[in-house]
Scaffold this motif. Sequence first.
Motif, PDB file in Angstrom:
ATOM      1  N   ASP A  94       0.845  -1.205   0.000  1.00 27.84           N
ATOM      2  CA  ASP A  94       0.000   0.000   0.000  1.00 27.84           C
ATOM      3  C   ASP A  94       0.882   1.257   0.000  1.00 27.84           C
ATOM      4  N   ILE A  95       0.445   2.260  -0.765  1.00 24.53           N
ATOM      5  CA  ILE A  95       1.256   3.478  -0.862  1.00 24.53           C
ATOM      6  C   ILE A  95       0.854   4.436   0.262  1.00 24.53           C
ATOM      7  N   LYS A  96       1.716   4.510   1.276  1.00 26.94           N
ATOM      8  CA  LYS A  96       1.413   5.404   2.397  1.00 26.94           C
ATOM      9  C   LYS A  96       1.955   6.809   2.159  1.00 26.94           C
ATOM     10  N   ASN A  97       3.126   6.887   1.504  1.00 33.95           N
ATOM     11  CA  ASN A  97       3.769   8.192   1.294  1.00 33.95           C
ATOM     12  C   ASN A  97       4.072   8.397  -0.185  1.00 33.95           C
ATOM     13  N   ILE A  98       3.995   9.662  -0.584  1.00 29.34           N
ATOM     14  CA  ILE A  98       4.347   9.996  -1.960  1.00 29.34           C
ATOM     15  C   ILE A  98       5.399  11.092  -1.935  1.00 29.34           C
ATOM     16  N   PHE A  99       6.571  10.762  -2.482  1.00 26.40           N
ATOM     17  CA  PHE A  99       7.696  11.688  -2.480  1.00 26.40           C
ATOM     18  C   PHE A  99       7.782  12.438  -3.807  1.00 26.40           C
ATOM     19  N   SER A 100       8.070  13.722  -3.730  1.00 21.06           N
ATOM     20  CA  SER A 100       8.435  14.461  -4.944  1.00 21.06           C
ATOM     21  C   SER A 100       8.876  15.859  -4.554  1.00 21.06           C
ATOM     22  N   LYS A 101       9.231  16.637  -5.542  1.00 17.67           N
ATOM     23  CA  LYS A 101       9.500  18.057  -5.308  1.00 17.67           C
ATOM     24  C   LYS A 101       8.173  18.738  -5.009  1.00 17.67           C
ATOM     25  N   ASP A 102       8.221  19.723  -4.125  1.00 19.14           N
ATOM     26  CA  ASP A 102       7.029  20.442  -3.687  1.00 19.14           C
ATOM     27  C   ASP A 102       6.139  20.862  -4.866  1.00 19.14           C
ATOM     28  N   GLN A 103       6.722  21.500  -5.857  1.00 18.36           N
ATOM     29  CA  GLN A 103       5.942  21.979  -6.999  1.00 18.36           C
ATOM     30  C   GLN A 103       5.273  20.837  -7.747  1.00 18.36           C
ATOM     31  N   SER A 108       0.341  17.896  -9.059  1.00 18.76           N
ATOM     32  CA  SER A 108      -0.393  16.629  -9.113  1.00 18.76           C
ATOM     33  C   SER A 108      -1.485  16.559  -8.052  1.00 18.76           C
ATOM     34  N   GLY A 109      -1.773  17.685  -7.408  1.00 16.31           N
ATOM     35  CA  GLY A 109      -2.701  17.711  -6.282  1.00 16.31           C
ATOM     36  C   GLY A 109      -4.062  17.092  -6.576  1.00 16.31           C
ATOM     37  N   LYS A 110      -4.607  17.413  -7.729  1.00 15.05           N
ATOM     38  CA  LYS A 110      -5.932  16.924  -8.097  1.00 15.05           C
ATOM     39  C   LYS A 110      -5.924  15.403  -8.254  1.00 15.05           C
ATOM     40  N   TYR A 111      -4.916  14.917  -8.944  1.00 12.92           N
ATOM     41  CA  TYR A 111      -4.775  13.477  -9.150  1.00 12.92           C
ATOM     42  C   TYR A 111      -4.598  12.737  -7.814  1.00 12.92           C
ATOM     43  N   LEU A 112      -3.739  13.280  -6.975  1.00 18.97           N
ATOM     44  CA  LEU A 112      -3.440  12.595  -5.712  1.00 18.97           C
ATOM     45  C   LEU A 112      -4.675  12.528  -4.815  1.00 18.97           C
ATOM     46  N   LEU A 113      -5.432  13.609  -4.799  1.00 16.58           N
ATOM     47  CA  LEU A 113      -6.625  13.633  -3.956  1.00 16.58           C
ATOM     48  C   LEU A 113      -7.639  12.589  -4.435  1.00 16.58           C
ATOM     49  N   LYS A 114      -7.645  12.353  -5.735  1.00 19.46           N
ATOM     50  CA  LYS A 114      -8.586  11.396  -6.307  1.00 19.46           C
ATOM     51  C   LYS A 114      -8.122   9.946  -6.099  1.00 19.46           C
ATOM     52  N   PHE A 115      -6.848   9.689  -6.389  1.00 21.78           N
ATOM     53  CA  PHE A 115      -6.393   8.298  -6.395  1.00 21.78           C
ATOM     54  C   PHE A 115      -5.624   7.880  -5.144  1.00 21.78           C
ATOM     55  N   GLU A 157       8.835   1.013 -11.012  1.00 23.05           N
ATOM     56  CA  GLU A 157       7.776   0.590 -11.907  1.00 23.05           C
ATOM     57  C   GLU A 157       6.810   1.759 -12.088  1.00 23.05           C
ATOM     58  N   ILE A 158       6.363   2.006 -13.321  1.00 24.85           N
ATOM     59  CA  ILE A 158       5.427   3.117 -13.547  1.00 24.85           C
ATOM     60  C   ILE A 158       4.012   2.669 -13.140  1.00 24.85           C
ATOM     61  N   LEU A 159       3.422   3.370 -12.188  1.00 22.01           N
ATOM     62  CA  LEU A 159       2.056   3.029 -11.757  1.00 22.01           C
ATOM     63  C   LEU A 159       1.024   3.761 -12.620  1.00 22.01           C
ATOM     64  N   ASP A 160       1.368   4.994 -13.014  1.00 17.55           N
ATOM     65  CA  ASP A 160       0.440   5.774 -13.838  1.00 17.55           C
ATOM     66  C   ASP A 160       1.244   6.883 -14.531  1.00 17.55           C
ATOM     67  N   SER A 161       0.757   7.291 -15.705  1.00 15.41           N
ATOM     68  CA  SER A 161       1.506   8.269 -16.503  1.00 15.41           C
ATOM     69  C   SER A 161       0.708   9.540 -16.730  1.00 15.41           C
ATOM     70  N   ASP A 162       1.427  10.629 -16.938  1.00 12.00           N
ATOM     71  CA  ASP A 162       0.820  11.935 -17.244  1.00 12.00           C
ATOM     72  C   ASP A 162      -0.290  12.273 -16.242  1.00 12.00           C
ATOM     73  N   ILE A 163       0.084  12.311 -14.977  1.00  8.73           N
ATOM     74  CA  ILE A 163      -0.913  12.473 -13.913  1.00  8.73           C
ATOM     75  C   ILE A 163      -1.286  13.939 -13.702  1.00  8.73           C
ATOM     76  N   CYS A 164      -0.619  14.826 -14.394  1.00  8.67           N
ATOM     77  CA  CYS A 164      -0.964  16.255 -14.329  1.00  8.67           C
ATOM     78  C   CYS A 164      -0.939  16.772 -15.762  1.00  8.67           C
ATOM     79  N   PRO A 165      -2.022  16.507 -16.522  1.00 11.60           N
ATOM     80  CA  PRO A 165      -1.990  16.790 -17.955  1.00 11.60           C
ATOM     81  C   PRO A 165      -1.922  18.284 -18.244  1.00 11.60           C
TER      82      PRO A 165
END
Lengths: 278, 278
Positions: A94-103, A108-115, A157-165
Motif C-alpha cells: 500500500d502506498i502510504k507516502n508519496i515523495f516528490s518536489k514540492d511543486q 499533481s494535487g488533483k490526481y493525488l486527492l482522487k487516487f 515501476e510506472i504506476l500511472d503516466s501523465d498524472i498532471c496533464p
Amino acid sequence: MKIAYLGPKGTYTGEVARNLFPDKELVSLNSIRSVVIAVEEGKVDYGVVPLENFYNGEVRETFDSLIECSKTRIVQESSLEIIHCIGALKGHGDIKNIFSKDQALEQSGKYLLKFYPNSQTIAVSSTSEAASKIREGNILDSAAIASEKSLKEFGLEILDSDICPNNKTRFAVLGRDSPLATGKDKTFLVIHPPYRDRPGILNNILSFFAGFGINLESIQSRPDGKNGYYFYVELNGHEQEPKIQKSIDAIRFSLDPEFKHNDTIRILGSFKDTNWKG
Amino acid sequence: MKIAYLGPKGTYTGEVARNLFPDKELVSLNSIRSVVIAVEEGKVDYGVVPLENFYNGEVRETFDSLIECSKTRIVQESSLEIIHCIGALKGHGDIKNIFSKDQALEQSGKYLLKFYPNSQTIAVSSTSEAASKIREGNILDSAAIASEKSLKEFGLEILDSDICPNNKTRFAVLGRDSPLATGKDKTFLVIHPPYRDRPGILNNILSFFAGFGINLESIQSRPDGKNGYYFYVELNGHEQEPKIQKSIDAIRFSLDPEFKHNDTIRILGSFKDTNWKG
C-alpha cells in the motif's frame, strides 16, 4: 563552452540544458541564484533556469536574481512539456507516502486527492531525488512522482503516466550577449514605479503600450514591500524596435520625469518568441 | 465551529488560523485542495490557506482549487510577517545541510548564498518538519530554517534571525457566505476570455476598469494551456457596488456577447481590505 543549470542531474531543467547544448560541458548548481551569478561573473557561458510553469506560475527567484545583475539577460526561451509519472518499487505494498518536489506535488494535487486520498505527501529537493530515495532505502510503502525516464533510471515501476496533464514549464537560457531581432521576438521588462500605492498606475502604464500598438504577452504585479509594486511585463517585439524603445522612454518619463531612480524600468532581455503557450 | 487549515501543526498557516480563531477547533489538512474541498462540502465552517507571498508570488493551488468550487469564497484576508530564523542543535559542527520547506529555502536564497555558500539545501514538507527532523535524528551537521517559535519548540539554538527581511505572506479565510460591504473592500476575479491569443485583450479589459474609475490592486496573467489566458484581478471595491457590477457586466459582454461560456468571469470573493502590503 560551459553551461550551468539548476540541478541536480536528472531534473527537467537538466533535460532542457542537455537538449539545447548537446555537446557542451554541463555544470549542475544547487540554486537558481548560483546559476545566475555564475553567468554574471563569467564562470560559465550560459545558464539554464526555470522561468514559469502553467500550474505554479512564474519562478520569482529567477526574476529576483536577474534584477540583481547588470550583465546577465534572458537570451532564449525553451519550453518542455512536463509529463509527471508516479512510480514505486516492484513488489510495493500500500502506498502510504508519496515523495516528490514540492511543486510537482502541487501540480499533481488533483490526481493525488482522487487516487491517493489517504497518502501523505513528502516534499524532497527534486523529482529525481524522490525516485533515488525510494530505490536506495528500498522503501516499499511509498511512491515517487518524477519523469518516466527518472523513475526508470532508478528501477521504479510506472504506476500511472501523465498524472498532471497539460503541464508545461518555460525555461530561460541566460547569457551576457543580446540576440539580434529575428522579426518575431519578445522583451521582458520589470517596471518599478518610484512611489507608493497610487490609483490607476497600472492603467497608465498599459495605456502607453496600447497607444504604440504593442501587445502584452504576460503581466504580473508584485508588492515591493513598501506599498509599491513591481510589474513584470512581457511584450511582443524586440528592444531594438523603435516602438518598443519609444514606449519604454514614454513610461520611464511618465513615472520618473527627473530620472531620479535607476530601477524604474529594467530590460531583462529580448529573445525569439517560440510561441510556447500553444 | 470547525476551522480547517493547511498543516501540519507549527506552520505559519497554523499560526494564522490560531490567531483568527483562538477558541475554535482547528483541523490540520495536508493539502490546500483538501482545505478548499472541506469548506465546499460543509465539513468545516472556514478554511485558512496561503494566497500570496512577497517572494514566491501567488499560490496557484489556492486559486485553482477555488475555481473548481461553486460555494466557497474568500471571505477575509490576513497577513503575517514571515520572520525566518536559522537554527541548529547545541554543539553542532560545520553546517553541511540546511533543511526547510522549498519556498522558505527560496526566500532565504540570498542569505544562504552569502553565509552558507557551501551548504546543501534539502527541501522537506514544512518548516516545522525541518526543525523536528534535526531534533529527532540528532543531526549535528545541519541547520533548519523555520520560525523562531518552531525552532525553539524543537530545542534548536537560533544561529541567526530574520534572514529574509521584508517578507510577508497573505492568507485567505475561505467560507460559504459573503461578507457585506464595509466601505473599504476588495474583490477578486478570474477572467477567462473565451478565445485564443488575441492582441490587445488585456488592454481592452483594463480600459473598462479605468473607465469606471476602479483601481487594480493586483493582476496576474496565466496561460490556460490552449493559447488563451486566465487573468487574476484584484480590485478596490465590493461586488455589491454598482460600479463593480457594471464593470463586470461590461467586460463579460465585451468578451462573450452571447453568454456562451460560464467561466468568462468568476468572482472569488469580496472582503475587507486590510492594506496588507504596507
